[in-house]
Structures are given as structure tokens and as C-alpha cells.
Design a protein around this motif. Structure first.
Motif, PDB file in Angstrom:
ATOM      1  N   THR A 141      -1.255   5.411   7.854  1.00  0.00           N
ATOM      2  CA  THR A 141      -0.875   5.769   9.220  1.00  0.00           C
ATOM      3  C   THR A 141      -0.573   4.546  10.072  1.00  0.00           C
ATOM      4  O   THR A 141       0.029   4.677  11.142  1.00  0.00           O
ATOM      5  N   LEU A 142      -0.957   3.370   9.610  1.00  0.00           N
ATOM      6  CA  LEU A 142      -0.668   2.142  10.341  1.00  0.00           C
ATOM      7  C   LEU A 142       0.649   1.503   9.909  1.00  0.00           C
ATOM      8  O   LEU A 142       1.219   0.699  10.653  1.00  0.00           O
ATOM      9  N   HIS A 143       1.115   1.845   8.706  1.00  0.00           N
ATOM     10  CA  HIS A 143       2.354   1.281   8.142  1.00  0.00           C
ATOM     11  C   HIS A 143       3.078   2.425   7.425  1.00  0.00           C
ATOM     12  O   HIS A 143       2.894   2.615   6.225  1.00  0.00           O
ATOM     13  N   HIS A 144       3.869   3.172   8.143  1.00  0.00           N
ATOM     14  CA  HIS A 144       4.444   4.420   7.642  1.00  0.00           C
ATOM     15  C   HIS A 144       5.355   4.259   6.434  1.00  0.00           C
ATOM     16  O   HIS A 144       5.649   5.231   5.744  1.00  0.00           O
ATOM     17  N   PHE A 145       5.795   3.044   6.128  1.00  0.00           N
ATOM     18  CA  PHE A 145       6.631   2.842   4.939  1.00  0.00           C
ATOM     19  C   PHE A 145       5.795   2.847   3.661  1.00  0.00           C
ATOM     20  O   PHE A 145       6.334   2.967   2.571  1.00  0.00           O
ATOM     21  N   MET A 146       4.479   2.757   3.787  1.00  0.00           N
ATOM     22  CA  MET A 146       3.584   2.810   2.630  1.00  0.00           C
ATOM     23  C   MET A 146       3.307   4.271   2.322  1.00  0.00           C
ATOM     24  O   MET A 146       2.670   4.967   3.113  1.00  0.00           O
ATOM     25  N   ARG A 147       3.793   4.731   1.161  1.00  0.00           N
ATOM     26  CA  ARG A 147       3.692   6.155   0.824  1.00  0.00           C
ATOM     27  C   ARG A 147       3.371   6.348  -0.640  1.00  0.00           C
ATOM     28  O   ARG A 147       3.579   5.464  -1.459  1.00  0.00           O
ATOM     29  N   GLY A 148       2.894   7.541  -0.959  1.00  0.00           N
ATOM     30  CA  GLY A 148       2.611   7.902  -2.339  1.00  0.00           C
ATOM     31  C   GLY A 148       2.393   9.383  -2.473  1.00  0.00           C
ATOM     32  O   GLY A 148       2.495  10.140  -1.486  1.00  0.00           O
ATOM     33  N   ILE A 149       2.072   9.806  -3.701  1.00  0.00           N
ATOM     34  CA  ILE A 149       1.828  11.226  -3.976  1.00  0.00           C
ATOM     35  C   ILE A 149       0.560  11.347  -4.806  1.00  0.00           C
ATOM     36  O   ILE A 149       0.432  10.715  -5.857  1.00  0.00           O
TER      37      ILE A 149
END
Length: 153
Positions: A141-149
Motif C-alpha cells: 500500500t506504500l508502493h503501489h507498483f509492488m504487486r503479486g498474486i
């Protein structure tokens, strides 16, 4: 900040190249491509040097995440990347998230069904995976480009 973005892009490119070199095949096709599957310098058998460049990149094809992959049910955060970004656990499993980065991060489901809260550098946090099988997208939530599943099965 741009240099950090470039570093993240370089890590992602390295991981993509590693995935391509593993899926293309070759002398080791069909073998496990895990971190213990062979030397980091590529296959040890096959034709000798022919003076031409290799068809696939020589290893640093092993991305930083594959060399230090966390245990199942564990995620590391390093250089603004979840390692692994996509993973599978059993329903209700406890997942440990370790922040090996230099800034705060979170691992939070898009639908907020799980959340570590803010994890300081060097600290760890846990969350319980959903009880129902399925896939859940998550992010920092602090770095929205960090994502996963997270897949529960």
C-alpha cells in the motif's frame, strides 16, 4: 528515485530473461530449473565453443530471488520486489513476510482480506491466508507498483 526504479527494472528484466532461458529448452530441457539444478555458468555438456554468442544469456540468468528464495509460506521483500511475487499456500496457512529492504512496506490484499500492516526494514510480520481456495491479488500500500498474486489451493 529514478535510480531505484532503474534497479527494479533491471531485476525484473533479469527475472524475465531467466524465465525465457529456462522455457526455451536446450540440453537441459525437461529438467528442474530450480536453484539447485546445476552450475550458474550453464550446461556442462553439449557442443564446445563455436566462436558465436550463446543463444541464451549466461547465468546471471538466476535472478536474485531464485538464489535466495524464501521457504514455502514465506515472502521476502527486497529492492522493492516481493520474492516470490506469485505463490501458493494451503487454506488458512500462516504466511511470514520479511522486509529485507531499506524502507517500510506492506503486503495487503486488494480486497483487504489479509494485511501485514506496515513492516519496518529488517522486521517480519505474518498474516493468515484466506480459508477458501482461489487467487487474491495483493500489493504494497506504500508502493503501489509492488504487486503479486497469492493462490490458495
Amino acid at each position: 528515485m529514478r535510480s531505484r526504479a532503474r534497479a527494479v527494472a533491471a531485476v525484473l528484466l533479469g527475472a524475465a530473461l531467466a524465465a525465457c532461458s529456462v522455457s526455451v529448452g536446450g540440453p537441459d530441457a525437461g529438467q528442474d530449473a530450480g536453484p539447485d539444478s546445476g552450475s550458474a555458468s550453464g550446461p556442462t555438456s553439449g557442443p564446445g565453443p563455436s566462436g558465436s554468442a550463446p543463444a541464451t544469456p549466461a547465468a546471471p540468468a538466476a535472478s536474485p530471488s531464485s538464489a535466495t528464495a524464501p521457504a514455502p509460506g514465506a515472502v521476502a521483500i527486497r529492492d522493492f520486489v516481493f520474492e516470490p511475487a506469485n505463490f501458493t499456500v494451503r487454506p488458512g496457512a500462516v504466511v511470514t513476510v520479511r522486509n529485507a529492504d531499506t524502507v517500510d512496506h506492506t503486503l495487503t490484499a486488494q480486497d483487504r482480506s489479509f494485511d501485514t500492516g506496515t513492516i519496518a526494514p529488517g522486521a517480519s510480520a505474518t498474516f493468515t491466508a484466506p480459508a477458501r481456495p482461489g487467487a487474491s491479488s495483493y500489493l504494497c500500500t506504500l508502493h503501489h507498483f509492488m504487486r503479486g498474486i497469492l493462490t490458495v489451493s
